[in-house]
Every structure is written in C-alpha cells, then in structure tokens.
Design a protein around this motif. Structure first.
Motif, PDB file in Angstrom:
ATOM      1  N   LYS A 149       0.844  -1.195   0.000  1.00  0.00           N
ATOM      2  CA  LYS A 149       0.000   0.000   0.000  1.00  0.00           C
ATOM      3  C   LYS A 149       0.875   1.238   0.000  1.00  0.00           C
ATOM      4  CE  LYS A 149      -3.721   2.200   2.686  1.00  0.00           C
ATOM      5  NZ  LYS A 149      -4.527   2.108   3.928  1.00  0.00           N
ATOM      6  N   GLU A 177      -3.424  10.554  -2.627  1.00  0.00           N
ATOM      7  CA  GLU A 177      -3.809   9.376  -3.394  1.00  0.00           C
ATOM      8  C   GLU A 177      -3.349   8.123  -2.675  1.00  0.00           C
ATOM      9  OE1 GLU A 177      -1.864  10.380  -7.068  1.00  0.00           O
ATOM     10  OE2 GLU A 177      -3.758  10.896  -8.023  1.00  0.00           O
ATOM     11  N   THR A 178      -4.031   7.010  -2.927  1.00  0.00           N
ATOM     12  CA  THR A 178      -3.665   5.729  -2.348  1.00  0.00           C
ATOM     13  C   THR A 178      -3.602   4.677  -3.448  1.00  0.00           C
ATOM     14  OG1 THR A 178      -4.715   6.259  -0.236  1.00  0.00           O
ATOM     15  CG2 THR A 178      -4.285   3.936  -0.683  1.00  0.00           C
ATOM     16  N   TYR A 179      -2.507   3.937  -3.477  1.00  0.00           N
ATOM     17  CA  TYR A 179      -2.342   2.848  -4.435  1.00  0.00           C
ATOM     18  C   TYR A 179      -2.258   1.531  -3.668  1.00  0.00           C
ATOM     19  CZ  TYR A 179      -1.279   6.263  -8.073  1.00  0.00           C
ATOM     20  OH  TYR A 179      -1.353   7.298  -8.970  1.00  0.00           O
ATOM     21  N   GLN A 202      -3.515  -3.667  -9.655  1.00  0.00           N
ATOM     22  CA  GLN A 202      -3.292  -2.478  -8.848  1.00  0.00           C
ATOM     23  C   GLN A 202      -4.530  -1.602  -8.890  1.00  0.00           C
ATOM     24  OE1 GLN A 202      -0.959   0.797 -10.862  1.00  0.00           O
ATOM     25  NE2 GLN A 202      -0.200  -0.955 -12.014  1.00  0.00           N
ATOM     26  N   LYS A 203      -4.746  -0.914  -7.794  1.00  0.00           N
ATOM     27  CA  LYS A 203      -5.886  -0.007  -7.700  1.00  0.00           C
ATOM     28  C   LYS A 203      -5.419   1.348  -7.197  1.00  0.00           C
ATOM     29  CE  LYS A 203      -9.605  -3.378  -6.971  1.00  0.00           C
ATOM     30  NZ  LYS A 203      -8.814  -4.563  -7.322  1.00  0.00           N
ATOM     31  N   LYS A 204      -6.034   2.380  -7.719  1.00  0.00           N
ATOM     32  CA  LYS A 204      -5.761   3.737  -7.278  1.00  0.00           C
ATOM     33  C   LYS A 204      -7.037   4.290  -6.663  1.00  0.00           C
ATOM     34  CE  LYS A 204      -4.874   8.356  -9.139  1.00  0.00           C
ATOM     35  NZ  LYS A 204      -4.611   9.124 -10.368  1.00  0.00           N
ATOM     36  N   ALA A 217      -6.306   0.944 -11.800  1.00  0.00           N
ATOM     37  CA  ALA A 217      -5.377   1.923 -12.355  1.00  0.00           C
ATOM     38  C   ALA A 217      -4.685   1.318 -13.567  1.00  0.00           C
ATOM     39  CB  ALA A 217      -4.359   2.342 -11.299  1.00  0.00           C
ATOM     40  N   ASN A 236       2.412  12.001  -9.462  1.00  0.00           N
ATOM     41  CA  ASN A 236       1.398  11.475  -8.547  1.00  0.00           C
ATOM     42  C   ASN A 236       1.994  11.056  -7.212  1.00  0.00           C
ATOM     43  OD1 ASN A 236      -0.676  11.881 -10.319  1.00  0.00           O
ATOM     44  ND2 ASN A 236      -0.657   9.795 -11.128  1.00  0.00           N
TER      45      ASN A 236
END
Length: 202
Positions: free
Chosen positions: A73, A92-94, A127-129, A134, A179
């Motif tokens: 994370k 933002e969070t990845y 992966q998610k943003k 994302a 980012n």
C-alpha cells in the motif's frame, strides 16, 4: 541439466523423509510498507496470506518455499506547501496486489527459534488507485527482493516477523509523473508480522 535438477530434488525429498521434516501450513499477517520516495507515507499498513512448506535437510537446516498473496500500500499525502506549489498533486492511495514466492533457508538456533533468509520474486496481479483500477503500465510486472527474519515455532502454531528489501525499481517506464513524486527509482521496504498454523507434518 534436467537429470541434475531431478537428482537434487530426489535427494532433498529422500533426506526430508529420513529426517521426518516435511510440513505444510497456512499463514496470515500484516504488512507495513514504505518506499524511497519523499511524498509517500512510511509504514502504510496492508495484509498478506498464503501457504508455507518446510523441507528438512538436516538436524537444524531446512528450506521453506512459500506462496503468498500480499499487498503493498502506497499513500501520498502532499503537504500544504506542496499542494499550493503544484496543483497536480493531491492525496492518493495505491494498492499493489502481488503473488509472492519466497524460497527461504532456515536455521534452528534452538528448539523453538528459527532464523530465515532468502530470495523472493513477486508477480504483480493487479493495482488499484483510490479503490479503482489503475493503468497496469504504471508499475512493473514483477519485483525481486531479499527476505530476512525469524520464526517462533510453538508446536503447530508459529509467530513470525521478517523484513523484505526490494532490489529493483517497481515504477514502470510509463511512470506516474508527479502522482507519487518524481524520484528516479522506487524501491520498496516492508515489515511483515504474522501468525501461522501447521496443517500436518511428516
């Protein structure tokens, strides 16, 4: 070459049977991830879970291949001055989800305390943003790491802690711009703490 690999694997299996040291278990725990990037929070919490095996090759030595679903994370929280200076920046969070395959050498220091070290290769699954999918090309598809840690074996129940050092840049050539900051390399560092259970031992 195939004959040599087969011979080595046969010797390991036969020795494991002689030592009565084959075990299979499950494990789960918490990750605390960081990255060498000034705009990413340190020790962001995530999770891991998977299966672990143990193949004895002597009274004190063993090999522990594992298959783990693990998440890295990354949270970016620009300061007020950074936000004012660059309108493109925002919190933002990845979430990077990997299939990790560590192969660890183990040494039993005494009856219940075991130290571990070895390589790990992780395959990026998705992966998610900010909770949404994302662009996959933002991060590399794999990561090589070195793992070191210790395990406390309590007769079928075990506790463990380890440190994972990423050795390669996880940022793809199609980078994320500003980012998460504009560092030349992004290498991860991760603490893992967890608990496991042995399903059976031979």
């Amino acid at each position: 070459m195939k004959k040599i690999v087969f011979l080595i694997m046969s010797m390991i299996v036969l020795n494991a049977q002689a030592q009565n040291k084959f075990a299979l278990g499950i494990k789960l725990g918490q990750n605390f991830s960081s990255i060498n990037n000034v705009n990413v929070d340190r020790n962001a919490a995530s999770f891991h879970l998977g299966a672990t095996t143990q193949i004895g090759i002597g009274p004190s030595f063993s090999i522990a291949p594992e298959v783990i679903l693990t998440q890295t994370k990354l949270e970016s929280n620009p300061s007020v001055s950074e936000l004012l200076g660059n309108n493109a920046l925002k919190p933002e969070t990845y979430h990077l989800n990997y299939l990790a395959i560590p192969v660890l050498a183990q040494y039993k220091v005494f009856k219940s305390f075991i130290v571990q070290a070895g390589p790990q290769y992780s395959i990026l699954l998705d992966q998610k943003k900010d909770g949404k999918e994302a662009a996959r090309q933002a991060f590399n598809s794999g990561e090589f790491a070195i793992v070191g840690g210790a395990k406390l074996d309590l007769n079928g129940f075990f506790l463990y802690g380890r440190y994972v050092i990423g050795m390669n840049n996880i940022r793809s050539a199609n980078e994320l711009g500003n980012n998460l900051g504009d560092q030349s390399t992004w290498k991860t560092r991760q603490w893992q703490l967890g608990v496991g259970f042995s399903l059976f031992n031979y």
